[in-house]
Design an enzyme around this catalytic site. Structure first.
Site, PDB file in Angstrom:
ATOM      1  N   HIS A   1     -48.403   9.737  -6.567  1.00 14.86           N
ATOM      2  CA  HIS A   1     -47.874  10.046  -7.900  1.00 14.86           C
ATOM      3  C   HIS A   1     -46.561   9.285  -8.130  1.00 14.86           C
ATOM      4  CE1 HIS A   1     -44.720  12.286  -9.969  1.00 14.86           C
ATOM      5  NE2 HIS A   1     -45.627  12.665 -10.845  1.00 14.86           N
ATOM      6  N   ASN A   2     -45.680   9.327  -7.155  1.00 11.56           N
ATOM      7  CA  ASN A   2     -44.394   8.631  -7.305  1.00 11.56           C
ATOM      8  C   ASN A   2     -44.588   7.119  -7.383  1.00 11.56           C
ATOM      9  OD1 ASN A   2     -43.395  11.209  -6.921  1.00 11.56           O
ATOM     10  ND2 ASN A   2     -41.649  10.520  -5.741  1.00 11.56           N
TER      11      ASN A   2
ATOM     12  N   HIS B   1     -62.838 -17.768  15.007  1.00 10.55           N
ATOM     13  CA  HIS B   1     -62.901 -16.326  14.693  1.00 10.55           C
ATOM     14  C   HIS B   1     -64.286 -15.871  14.243  1.00 10.55           C
ATOM     15  CE1 HIS B   1     -58.728 -15.576  15.393  1.00 10.55           C
ATOM     16  NE2 HIS B   1     -58.358 -16.545  14.574  1.00 10.55           N
TER      17      HIS B   1
ATOM     18  N   LEU C   1     -30.214  25.858  -2.279  1.00  5.22           N
ATOM     19  CA  LEU C   1     -29.748  26.167  -3.638  1.00  5.22           C
ATOM     20  C   LEU C   1     -29.098  24.964  -4.324  1.00  5.22           C
ATOM     21  CD1 LEU C   1     -28.427  29.799  -3.144  1.00  5.22           C
ATOM     22  CD2 LEU C   1     -30.614  29.018  -4.053  1.00  5.22           C
TER      23      LEU C   1
ATOM     24  N   SER D   1     -43.022  18.061  -8.745  1.00  2.00           N
ATOM     25  CA  SER D   1     -42.580  16.971  -9.609  1.00  2.00           C
ATOM     26  C   SER D   1     -42.114  17.486 -10.968  1.00  2.00           C
ATOM     27  CB  SER D   1     -43.717  15.980  -9.806  1.00  2.00           C
ATOM     28  OG  SER D   1     -43.265  14.934 -10.621  1.00  2.00           O
TER      29      SER D   1
ATOM     30  N   VAL E   1     -30.168  21.576  -7.037  1.00  2.00           N
ATOM     31  CA  VAL E   1     -30.755  21.581  -8.388  1.00  2.00           C
ATOM     32  C   VAL E   1     -32.198  22.082  -8.416  1.00  2.00           C
ATOM     33  CG1 VAL E   1     -31.240  19.084  -8.234  1.00  2.00           C
ATOM     34  CG2 VAL E   1     -31.114  20.153 -10.444  1.00  2.00           C
ATOM     35  N   MET E   2     -33.035  21.614  -7.480  1.00  2.00           N
ATOM     36  CA  MET E   2     -34.455  22.004  -7.522  1.00  2.00           C
ATOM     37  C   MET E   2     -34.640  23.478  -7.167  1.00  2.00           C
ATOM     38  SD  MET E   2     -36.058  19.424  -8.599  1.00  2.00           S
ATOM     39  CE  MET E   2     -37.792  19.670  -8.262  1.00  2.00           C
ATOM     40  N   GLY E   3     -33.979  23.900  -6.082  1.00  2.00           N
ATOM     41  CA  GLY E   3     -34.143  25.272  -5.604  1.00  2.00           C
ATOM     42  C   GLY E   3     -33.687  26.298  -6.631  1.00  2.00           C
TER      43      GLY E   3
ATOM     44  N   ASN F   1     -39.381  16.272  -0.888  1.00  2.00           N
ATOM     45  CA  ASN F   1     -40.113  14.995  -0.900  1.00  2.00           C
ATOM     46  C   ASN F   1     -40.321  14.494   0.513  1.00  2.00           C
ATOM     47  OD1 ASN F   1     -40.849  14.329  -3.458  1.00  2.00           O
ATOM     48  ND2 ASN F   1     -38.945  13.265  -3.948  1.00  2.00           N
TER      49      ASN F   1
ATOM     50  N   ARG G   1     -38.094  -4.163  -8.211  1.00  2.63           N
ATOM     51  CA  ARG G   1     -36.796  -3.476  -8.036  1.00  2.63           C
ATOM     52  C   ARG G   1     -35.951  -4.227  -7.012  1.00  2.63           C
ATOM     53  NH1 ARG G   1     -37.181   3.096  -8.581  1.00  2.63           N
ATOM     54  NH2 ARG G   1     -38.784   3.150 -10.183  1.00  2.63           N
TER      55      ARG G   1
ATOM     56  N   GLU H   1     -45.658   6.295 -10.727  1.00  2.00           N
ATOM     57  CA  GLU H   1     -44.473   6.383 -11.603  1.00  2.00           C
ATOM     58  C   GLU H   1     -43.717   5.040 -11.579  1.00  2.00           C
ATOM     59  OE1 GLU H   1     -42.222  10.073 -10.993  1.00  2.00           O
ATOM     60  OE2 GLU H   1     -40.414   8.846 -10.988  1.00  2.00           O
ATOM     61  N   TYR H   2     -43.563   4.461 -10.391  1.00  2.00           N
ATOM     62  CA  TYR H   2     -42.923   3.140 -10.275  1.00  2.00           C
ATOM     63  C   TYR H   2     -43.680   2.129 -11.143  1.00  2.00           C
ATOM     64  CZ  TYR H   2     -39.794   3.760  -6.166  1.00  2.00           C
ATOM     65  OH  TYR H   2     -38.790   4.108  -5.294  1.00  2.00           O
TER      66      TYR H   2
ATOM     67  N   LYS I   1     -48.505  13.520  -3.779  1.00  2.00           N
ATOM     68  CA  LYS I   1     -47.192  13.411  -4.443  1.00  2.00           C
ATOM     69  C   LYS I   1     -46.625  11.998  -4.265  1.00  2.00           C
ATOM     70  CE  LYS I   1     -43.237  14.610  -6.378  1.00  2.00           C
ATOM     71  NZ  LYS I   1     -42.084  14.023  -5.827  1.00  2.00           N
TER      72      LYS I   1
HETATM   73  P1  NBP Z   1     -30.971  17.833  -2.162  1.00  3.86           P
HETATM   74  O1  NBP Z   1     -32.036  16.893  -1.760  1.00  3.86           O
HETATM   75  O2  NBP Z   1     -29.680  17.281  -2.643  1.00  3.86           O
HETATM   76  O3  NBP Z   1     -30.675  18.805  -0.919  1.00  3.86           O
HETATM   77  C1  NBP Z   1     -29.689  19.800  -1.011  1.00  3.86           C
HETATM   78  C2  NBP Z   1     -30.058  20.983  -0.163  1.00  3.86           C
HETATM   79  O4  NBP Z   1     -30.358  20.568   1.181  1.00  3.86           O
HETATM   80  C3  NBP Z   1     -28.900  21.957  -0.050  1.00  3.86           C
HETATM   81  O5  NBP Z   1     -29.441  23.244  -0.007  1.00  3.86           O
HETATM   82  C4  NBP Z   1     -28.271  21.573   1.281  1.00  3.86           C
HETATM   83  O6  NBP Z   1     -27.550  22.622   1.873  1.00  3.86           O
HETATM   84  C5  NBP Z   1     -29.495  21.284   2.087  1.00  3.86           C
HETATM   85  N1  NBP Z   1     -29.240  20.483   3.291  1.00  3.86           N
HETATM   86  C6  NBP Z   1     -28.803  19.223   3.432  1.00  3.86           C
HETATM   87 BR1  NBP Z   1     -28.316  18.109   2.065  1.00  3.86          BR
HETATM   88  N2  NBP Z   1     -28.719  18.822   4.715  1.00  3.86           N
HETATM   89  C7  NBP Z   1     -29.114  19.893   5.414  1.00  3.86           C
HETATM   90  C8  NBP Z   1     -29.250  20.131   6.802  1.00  3.86           C
HETATM   91  N3  NBP Z   1     -29.015  19.183   7.693  1.00  3.86           N
HETATM   92  N4  NBP Z   1     -29.674  21.351   7.194  1.00  3.86           N
HETATM   93  C9  NBP Z   1     -29.947  22.310   6.292  1.00  3.86           C
HETATM   94  N5  NBP Z   1     -29.848  22.146   4.952  1.00  3.86           N
HETATM   95  C10 NBP Z   1     -29.438  20.955   4.523  1.00  3.86           C
HETATM   96  O7  NBP Z   1     -31.511  18.899  -3.231  1.00  3.86           O
HETATM   97  P2  NBP Z   1     -32.489  18.725  -4.489  1.00  3.86           P
HETATM   98  O8  NBP Z   1     -32.126  17.541  -5.310  1.00  3.86           O
HETATM   99  O9  NBP Z   1     -32.527  20.071  -5.106  1.00  3.86           O
HETATM  100  O10 NBP Z   1     -33.903  18.420  -3.829  1.00  3.86           O
HETATM  101  C11 NBP Z   1     -34.536  19.297  -2.910  1.00  3.86           C
HETATM  102  C12 NBP Z   1     -35.789  18.634  -2.399  1.00  3.86           C
HETATM  103  O11 NBP Z   1     -36.672  18.423  -3.511  1.00  3.86           O
HETATM  104  C13 NBP Z   1     -35.578  17.261  -1.776  1.00  3.86           C
HETATM  105  O12 NBP Z   1     -36.490  17.038  -0.742  1.00  3.86           O
HETATM  106  C14 NBP Z   1     -35.852  16.322  -2.911  1.00  3.86           C
HETATM  107  O13 NBP Z   1     -36.242  15.027  -2.474  1.00  3.86           O
HETATM  108  C15 NBP Z   1     -36.984  17.043  -3.627  1.00  3.86           C
HETATM  109  N6  NBP Z   1     -37.138  16.733  -5.052  1.00  3.86           N
HETATM  110  C16 NBP Z   1     -36.055  16.546  -5.836  1.00  3.86           C
HETATM  111  C17 NBP Z   1     -36.224  16.264  -7.192  1.00  3.86           C
HETATM  112  C18 NBP Z   1     -35.031  16.072  -8.097  1.00  3.86           C
HETATM  113  O14 NBP Z   1     -35.245  15.715  -9.255  1.00  3.86           O
HETATM  114  N7  NBP Z   1     -33.809  16.304  -7.631  1.00  3.86           N
HETATM  115  C19 NBP Z   1     -37.508  16.212  -7.722  1.00  3.86           C
HETATM  116  C20 NBP Z   1     -38.596  16.464  -6.895  1.00  3.86           C
HETATM  117  C21 NBP Z   1     -38.399  16.710  -5.554  1.00  3.86           C
HETATM  118  P3  NBP Z   1     -25.949  22.705   1.679  1.00  3.86           P
HETATM  119  O15 NBP Z   1     -25.746  23.285   0.322  1.00  3.86           O
HETATM  120  O16 NBP Z   1     -25.527  23.608   2.770  1.00  3.86           O
HETATM  121  O17 NBP Z   1     -25.424  21.312   1.798  1.00  3.86           O
END
Ligand code: NBP
Length: 482
Positions: free
Chosen positions: A188-189, A452, A13, A131, A15-17, A105, A288, A192-193, A185
């Protein structure tokens, strides 16, 4: 009243979830929310999800008991061990034919491994690229699912409802087996770079080579956004350039160092692994890295000499060349990206639908652009197209724009402004259109110093060795040294 069974569970839960759950809810699906730290479930239900059909669970057992069969569980947690930990805990609670989707990701090799391991246990695993960031997750992301294809009919209705739409078509389709979704994906990233670096180079030339003011630059991007460069990244650059706060233009006060999370680097590593010249993404990653050497650069700027001039010609004409150079370089970057996809598909036995991939990127994600519609058309016209540059539309575009890349790159060289991405785009273009490269000398050198062997033109497949000095041996090498 008893709660209805949920269509899908979503773990994570952040931002993405949270945003993806609310998106699924908007499309009529009942979602069961879970998070490692369960306080976040309570808070989510009481706040963001208040008044929706979203239900919650405070243990994985409870979550699984609240799901329709086959159970669909989607993970949106930090990539890496968190995904493996959740899979290990979920497997004993699930039954054969249930589905686990990793929407984070994750590295595609991890997805390959998880997919193969879970198939043996009867669980259908999907690794899906997601994405579009927070806004995409909430209102329509680009989704790139791959893995066990038996899962697709069960997740297709949800995925194709919640994803972005371009010209009425969903920006989500089945990508391929095992790690195909996460590979696409990753590319794609990487693209994006490349897009971002090309835009930064255009900005650098405008700012330091043409001495344009922020508003003038913003206006140029606005004009570009009305033509073939029409895209999300050009649009936000237009807005960033004119953004002012109480102290003036914000952009000019931002430190010129860029970080990275690694997906561009992974693309470049895959390109090296598979021997595909994805040079523009590689240069974008290195740009970068160079930007991060801020302290060294500041010191070097007072020691190392070079031109520091302003362009003397007609700025208006030059800006037209710059727009065309940006477009041509972008075409080359996408051509390289699709070359990498094609090679990976060959190696892994993925049956990739390249037009479908272009459509998945057409909306919802950071690289969304009108131009991806042209790429889709090119692959629709010829699904076996060897290279995007050879499609009629793109070959014509390159014919019309290649001169502009030469004008821009040569002017940038003269002015002392680095354009690594545009320069490598041009070098690739000239290399790719050259029937006879100087690698004959390379073969000869390798044979000279390391025995060679080399092939003669017209006698391909036959490897011979020459005793170039007259005092070397006649035995050829079987090891690879250079
Ligand atoms: P985060 O990448 O910040 O992950 C947060 C979530 O991971 C929380 O639910 C957290 O639980 C859980 N978590 C962590 Br941190 N360590 C854990 C562990 N050892 N065991 C179980 N749960 C764990 O969240 P996000 O930014 O929403 O991204 C989610 C996924 O989507 C990532 O893989 C990210 O790379 C990918 N993504 C993100 C974006 C973006 O724009 N943010 C875009 C596209 C893809 P907790 O609450 O208990 O700490």
């Amino acid at each position: 009243m008893t709660e209805p069974l949920a269509d899908i569970a979503l773990i994570g839960l952040a931002v993405m979830g949270q945003n993806l759950i609310l998106n699924m809810n908007d499309h009529g699906f009942v979602v069961c929310a879970f998070n490692r730290t369960t306080d976040k479930v309570k808070s989510f239900l009481a706040n963001e999800a208040k008044g929706t059909k979203v239900i919650g669970a405070f243990s994985l057992e409870e979550m699984v008991s609240k799901l329709k069969k086959p159970r669909r569980v989607m993970l949106l947690v930090k990539a890496g061990s968190a995904v493996d930990d959740f899979i290990a805990k979920l497997v004993p609670l699930l039954s054969e034919g249930d589905i686990i989707i990793d929407g984070g990701n994750s590295e595609y090799q991890d997805t390959q491994r998880r997919s193969e391991e879970l198939e043996k246990k009867g669980i259908l695993f999907v690794g899906s690229g997601v994405s579009g960031g927070e806004d995409g997750a909430r209102h329509g992301p680009s989704l790139m699912p791959g893995g066990n294809s038996k899962a697709w009919p069960h997740i297709k209705p949800i995925f194709q409802s919640i994803c972005a739409k371009a010209d009425g078509e969903p920006c989500c389709d089945w990508v391929g087996e095992n790690g195909a979704g996460h590979f696409v994906k990753m590319v794609h990233n990487g693209i994006e770079y490349g897009d971002m670096q090309l835009i930064c180079e255009a900005y650098h030339i405008m700012r330091d080579g043409l001495a344009l003011k922020p508003e003038e630059m913003s206006k140029t991007f606005e004009e570009w956004n009305r033509g073939e460069l029409d895209s999300f990244l050009i649009e936000i650059t237009r807005d960033i350039l004119k953004y002012r706060d109480a102290k003036g233009h914000l952009l000019e006060r931002i430190r010129d160092t860029a970080g990275q999370k690694g997906t561009g680097k992974w693309t470049a590593i895959s390109a090296l692994d598979y021997g595909v010249p994805v040079t523009l993404i590689g240069e974008s990653v290195f740009a970068r890295c160079l930007s991060a050497l801020k302290t060294e650069r500041v010191e070097a700027s007072s020691v190392l000499t070079g031109p520091n001039d302003i362009y003397k010609g007609d700025k208006k004409v030059f800006l037209e060349h710059l727009g065309k150079a940006l477009y041509a370089s972008k075409i080359i970057s996408y051509a390289q990206g699709f070359m990498l996809l094609r090679e990976a598909a060959k190696i892994h036995g993925w049956n990739l639908n390249y037009g479908g991939i272009a459509l998945m990127w057409r909306g919802g994600c950071i690289i969304r652009s009108a131009f991806l519609g042209n790429i889709k058309q090119a692959f629709d016209k010829n699904p076996k197209l060897m290279n995007l540059l050879l499609d009629d539309f793109f070959a014509k575009a390159m014919k019309e724009c290649q001169e502009s890349v030469r004008v821009v790159v040569s002017s940038a060289v003269t002015l002392g402004i680095p354009t690594p991405a545009m320069s490598t785009a041009l070098a690739f273009y000239d290399g790719y259109r050259t029937a006879r490269l100087p690698a004959n000398l390379l073969q000869a050198q390798r044979d000279y110093f390391g025995a060679h062997t080399y092939e003669l033109l017209g006698e391909e497949g036959k490897f011979v060795h020459t005793n170039w000095t007259g005092h070397g041996g006649n035995v050829s090498a079987s090891t690879y040294d250079a």
